[in-house]
Design a protein around this motif. Sequence first.
Motif, PDB file in Angstrom:
ATOM      1  N   GLU A 177       1.789 -31.531  10.557  1.00  0.00           N
ATOM      2  CA  GLU A 177       0.255 -31.163  10.229  1.00  0.00           C
ATOM      3  C   GLU A 177       0.168 -29.435  10.400  1.00  0.00           C
ATOM      4  O   GLU A 177      -0.548 -29.006   9.419  1.00  0.00           O
ATOM      5  N   LYS A 178       0.783 -28.999  11.618  1.00  0.00           N
ATOM      6  CA  LYS A 178       0.559 -27.541  11.588  1.00  0.00           C
ATOM      7  C   LYS A 178       1.711 -26.597  11.539  1.00  0.00           C
ATOM      8  O   LYS A 178       1.533 -25.536  11.687  1.00  0.00           O
ATOM      9  N   PHE A 179       2.925 -27.289  11.258  1.00  0.00           N
ATOM     10  CA  PHE A 179       3.890 -26.701  11.347  1.00  0.00           C
ATOM     11  C   PHE A 179       5.131 -27.406  10.634  1.00  0.00           C
ATOM     12  O   PHE A 179       5.023 -28.596  10.338  1.00  0.00           O
ATOM     13  N   THR A 180       6.347 -26.707  10.181  1.00  0.00           N
ATOM     14  CA  THR A 180       7.389 -27.443   9.626  1.00  0.00           C
ATOM     15  C   THR A 180       8.555 -27.301  10.314  1.00  0.00           C
ATOM     16  O   THR A 180       8.864 -26.203  11.029  1.00  0.00           O
ATOM     17  N   GLU A 181       9.259 -28.387  10.926  1.00  0.00           N
ATOM     18  CA  GLU A 181      10.403 -28.425  11.463  1.00  0.00           C
ATOM     19  C   GLU A 181      11.548 -28.327  10.728  1.00  0.00           C
ATOM     20  O   GLU A 181      11.872 -29.194  10.031  1.00  0.00           O
ATOM     21  N   ARG A 182      12.281 -27.080  10.785  1.00  0.00           N
ATOM     22  CA  ARG A 182      13.423 -27.059   9.848  1.00  0.00           C
ATOM     23  C   ARG A 182      14.856 -26.742  10.555  1.00  0.00           C
ATOM     24  O   ARG A 182      14.921 -25.907  11.496  1.00  0.00           O
ATOM     25  N   THR A 183      15.852 -27.713  10.247  1.00  0.00           N
ATOM     26  CA  THR A 183      17.210 -27.556  10.803  1.00  0.00           C
ATOM     27  C   THR A 183      18.065 -27.207  10.029  1.00  0.00           C
ATOM     28  O   THR A 183      18.409 -27.896   9.048  1.00  0.00           O
ATOM     29  N   HIS A 184      18.599 -25.942  10.254  1.00  0.00           N
ATOM     30  CA  HIS A 184      19.997 -25.656   9.490  1.00  0.00           C
ATOM     31  C   HIS A 184      20.936 -26.300  10.103  1.00  0.00           C
ATOM     32  O   HIS A 184      21.137 -26.301  11.447  1.00  0.00           O
ATOM     33  N   PHE A 185      22.163 -26.671   9.366  1.00  0.00           N
ATOM     34  CA  PHE A 185      23.007 -27.631   9.968  1.00  0.00           C
ATOM     35  C   PHE A 185      24.351 -27.223   9.338  1.00  0.00           C
ATOM     36  O   PHE A 185      24.571 -27.020   8.083  1.00  0.00           O
TER      37      PHE A 185
END
Length: 406
Positions: A177-185
């Motif tokens: 809703e208020k943010f994006t969780e981004r995971t570089h891997f």
Amino acid sequence: MMCILRKTLLAVILVSFAFPALADDLTIKNSEPAQPPVTLELEELWRRGGDDDDVMIGLPVEALADAEGRVYLADQQLCQVFVFDAEGNLEKTLSREGEGPGEVASPVDMVDLPDGTLGLAEFFPGKIVKITRDDLPAGEITIDVSGGATGGFTIQTMAESVGPHLLMAGSRSLPQEKFTERTHFLAAVDAEGVETVRYMEQVSMIQRPHSVVHENDFLPSFPLASALGPDGRVYTPRDREHYAVNVFHPDGTLDRVIEREGFKTWKRDKRDKRRVEALFESWAGANPETWPRFDLKNTERAINTLHIDGQGRRWVQHSRSNRDLPEGVFLSLDLYDKEGHWQREVQLKCEGNPVSDGVRFLRDGRILLIKGFVVARLACLGSGVATLGEDETETIEIVCYKLPEV
């Protein structure tokens, strides 16, 4: 897709890094090379592309060689693979643009798979399109690094394959809703594309709407500079700021860390900063009024690229490799033996722009100089578009060289 990617130009409010525990007995500290520096004048074998050639090359992103000396060159812009014979003659092209079997939309890398097929790594959605050497569709590998979680999307920015080992880098984004969780891997996947080992990751909680874009959220060190050794070991920068390389066994356990002590990472000057600004502006879109503020680093990445040659030796291109070079020298690299001991500094003498051009070690004693390679690789991490401002290569050309013994 372009809209989705541009929406990811957001401000980082929290970044976490996953690093393996480090023991002193696992660290190889190199302070001086074992041998004096050497300059190698590369012997040109053939070249293709350029203004006077009938072969036009778009944005080359990877090159491989086979046992007969053919060179396979993957082109992101033209969505195909050029196949040159050992003398540089164009034999054929493989694949084409499209969404059908054996077709690609925006390949970012290429791998030589154990079943004899070529795999073209797609940016979005993350998958590998397989084709035979006769240009027949051979299926797909869909990348699954979700761990069973639902929602979100995965992009792929790098792939390497040696024997049964398939290594890939990318990022997975989960909009909330208020943010994006981004995971570089950086991870290993099996023949079906399912993640089996995760070697490195960087997690960012990205607030919406955005006003600031942090460089490290888009350019972490390991997606651009990781390599796969002939025995399946994985080599990757430990972090952005330090000259240190993590070496992992295929199962993900840490084998060793290789450091060069006393290395001073290059501090960016005004021209360097302008190059990075131009890159982020190209990712942010055509309208400057919508651009966020770009929070850029004061230094270059300590390690830019890792190469593994046919002898299993490691070549490190660092932040000073293309700086203050003697006349006629293209790059200066550090050469390490298979155990991680610094052997010597090696200067490669040939043509090329050390800012925008790059090399690929073909593992058969040859090196391919790819003009515009850096621009093409950076395009893989953004919206499919990249620029280095005034340092862009206007005419794309490849030059095949023989690497002298060292």
